[in-house]
Design a protein around this motif. Structure first.
Motif, PDB file in Angstrom:
ATOM      1  N   GLY A  37     -12.536  13.226  18.060  1.00 57.47           N
ATOM      2  CA  GLY A  37     -11.447  14.017  17.493  1.00 57.47           C
ATOM      3  C   GLY A  37     -10.148  13.701  18.197  1.00 57.47           C
ATOM      4  O   GLY A  37     -10.130  13.430  19.404  1.00 57.47           O
ATOM      5  N   LEU A  38      -9.051  13.724  17.447  1.00 55.06           N
ATOM      6  CA  LEU A  38      -7.730  13.388  17.989  1.00 55.06           C
ATOM      7  C   LEU A  38      -6.699  14.264  17.294  1.00 55.06           C
ATOM      8  O   LEU A  38      -6.707  14.380  16.058  1.00 55.06           O
ATOM      9  N   GLU A  39      -5.836  14.883  18.089  1.00 58.90           N
ATOM     10  CA  GLU A  39      -4.782  15.708  17.508  1.00 58.90           C
ATOM     11  C   GLU A  39      -3.625  15.795  18.483  1.00 58.90           C
ATOM     12  O   GLU A  39      -3.830  15.808  19.709  1.00 58.90           O
ATOM     13  N   MET A  40      -2.421  15.885  17.928  1.00 53.57           N
ATOM     14  CA  MET A  40      -1.226  15.916  18.764  1.00 53.57           C
ATOM     15  C   MET A  40      -0.394  17.154  18.454  1.00 53.57           C
ATOM     16  O   MET A  40      -0.226  17.536  17.289  1.00 53.57           O
ATOM     17  N   LYS A  41       0.117  17.786  19.522  1.00 57.97           N
ATOM     18  CA  LYS A  41       1.016  18.931  19.375  1.00 57.97           C
ATOM     19  C   LYS A  41       2.164  18.740  20.346  1.00 57.97           C
ATOM     20  O   LYS A  41       1.949  18.616  21.559  1.00 57.97           O
ATOM     21  N   GLY A  42       3.391  18.712  19.811  1.00 57.71           N
ATOM     22  CA  GLY A  42       4.532  18.395  20.663  1.00 57.71           C
ATOM     23  C   GLY A  42       4.350  17.010  21.240  1.00 57.71           C
ATOM     24  O   GLY A  42       4.048  16.056  20.533  1.00 57.71           O
ATOM     25  N   GLY A  43       4.453  16.884  22.544  1.00 60.73           N
ATOM     26  CA  GLY A  43       4.232  15.593  23.188  1.00 60.73           C
ATOM     27  C   GLY A  43       2.862  15.468  23.813  1.00 60.73           C
ATOM     28  O   GLY A  43       2.613  14.525  24.562  1.00 60.73           O
TER      29      GLY A  43
END
Length: 315
Positions: A98-104
């Motif tokens: 799983g991969l997810e980005m929030k802000g930096g």
């Protein structure tokens, strides 16, 4: 009176039109019912394979603007390729699930019994926060819901809710399905999950209770092995396991609206047994994505472009 004659003629014309149209309408209704029933039977015959802090947000709070998205018509599938903008280091021991980005901050969930983890940090740099799962738990997809994070397990029958900052476990809930991919549809405030079949299952973000499902189809045929998911710009992006392809799915109909060619990101000498594309995260505030895979030594920041456009501009 002329006006009365014209009104009478119009009324008679309407009666004749209705008399001739009714049989055709009835035939269409019957045909439509048969087609609907047949479609339902085909859908049902497709076998399955293998919150506390829900953001009350309308739209995408990260401000993503995916300019390549266009509403596809019936049976219209857009063909896209990835254009590499930047290559970043990635932990080659990570069995990425799983991969997810929030802000930096980039969040990554990894699998394999005894080696599963969830971690966070800046893309391309060693994680600054992380925690492991004790054997025999096999970690799978992850997704963020404001201040919390859900992590699925494969066949262990549980899902773990964590604090998104510390990754500390908050609670466990029963998960009576195979865990594969998961993402949070902020517009509809629902979780979208996959189990390796051709189905997307919708779930309550607090209880994980099933609220609906849809079959993923491309040109009317089921797309199986739907794996890691990313909800972005009113669509669901999904890795298709053991392929170099990502599909963009309309979550309302299940129809694939784009087929994305992500082949050739790694050289042959960078691949090891078990290497496969798996991991897609939308980059907040852009129309770009981060892509990686299981045991990949690199991660790629990419844009999606029409398939006929040259796709490799950086390595």
């Amino acid at each position: 009176m002329p006006g009365t004659r014209r009104s009478g003629n119009r009324a008679a014309g309407r009666r004749r039109t209705l008399r001739y149209a009714l049989p055709a309408i009835a035939a269409l209704l019957v045909t439509g019912s048969v087609w609907t029933a047949a479609t339902a039977l085909l859908t049902e015959s497709e076998p399955l394979a293998a919150r506390r802090d829900v953001e009350a947000v309308s739209g995408d709070p990260a401000g993503r603007s995916h300019s390549h998205w266009r509403q596809a018509g019936p049976h219209q599938v857009e063909h896209l390729r990835v254009k590499v903008l930047e290559a970043l280091p990635h932990d080659p021991t990570s069995f990425t699930e799983g991969l997810e980005m929030k802000g930096g901050t980039l969040y990554e969930g990894t699998g394999l019994a005894g080696r599963s983890s969830v971690r966070s940090g800046s893309p391309g740099k060693p994680p600054t926060v992380g925690t492991g799962l004790s054997a025999p738990l096999f970690g799978e997809g992850i997704t963020l819901l404001g201040r919390t994070l859900w992590q699925l397990t494969w066949r262990d029958g549980i899902a773990i809710e964590r604090d998104a900052t510390t990754l500390r476990e908050l609670r466990r809930l029963p998960y009576p399905a195979e865990g594969w991919g998961i993402c949070f549809d902020r517009l509809k405030r629902q979780l979208v999950t996959s189990d390796g079949s051709a189905r997307l299952t919708f779930r309550d973000p607090r209880t994980l209770a099933k609220t609906g499902e849809v079959t993923v189809t491309e040109d009317g045929r089921p797309v199986t092995s739907v794996n890691e998911l990313e909800c972005a710009d009113r669509a669901v992006y999904a890795n298709v396991l053991f392929t170099e392809r990502i599909v963009r799915i309309d979550p309302i109909t299940g129809a694939v609206t784009a087929s994305i060619d992500a082949s050739g990101l790694l050289h042959a000498d960078e691949l090891v047994p078990g290497s496969t594309l798996n991991g897609i995260a939308a980059v907040p505030g852009t129309d770009q994505f981060l892509l990686t895979g299981k045991f990949w030594p690199k991660m790629f920041r990419v844009a999606l472009v029409p398939a006929q456009t040259p796709s490799r501009t950086a390595r």
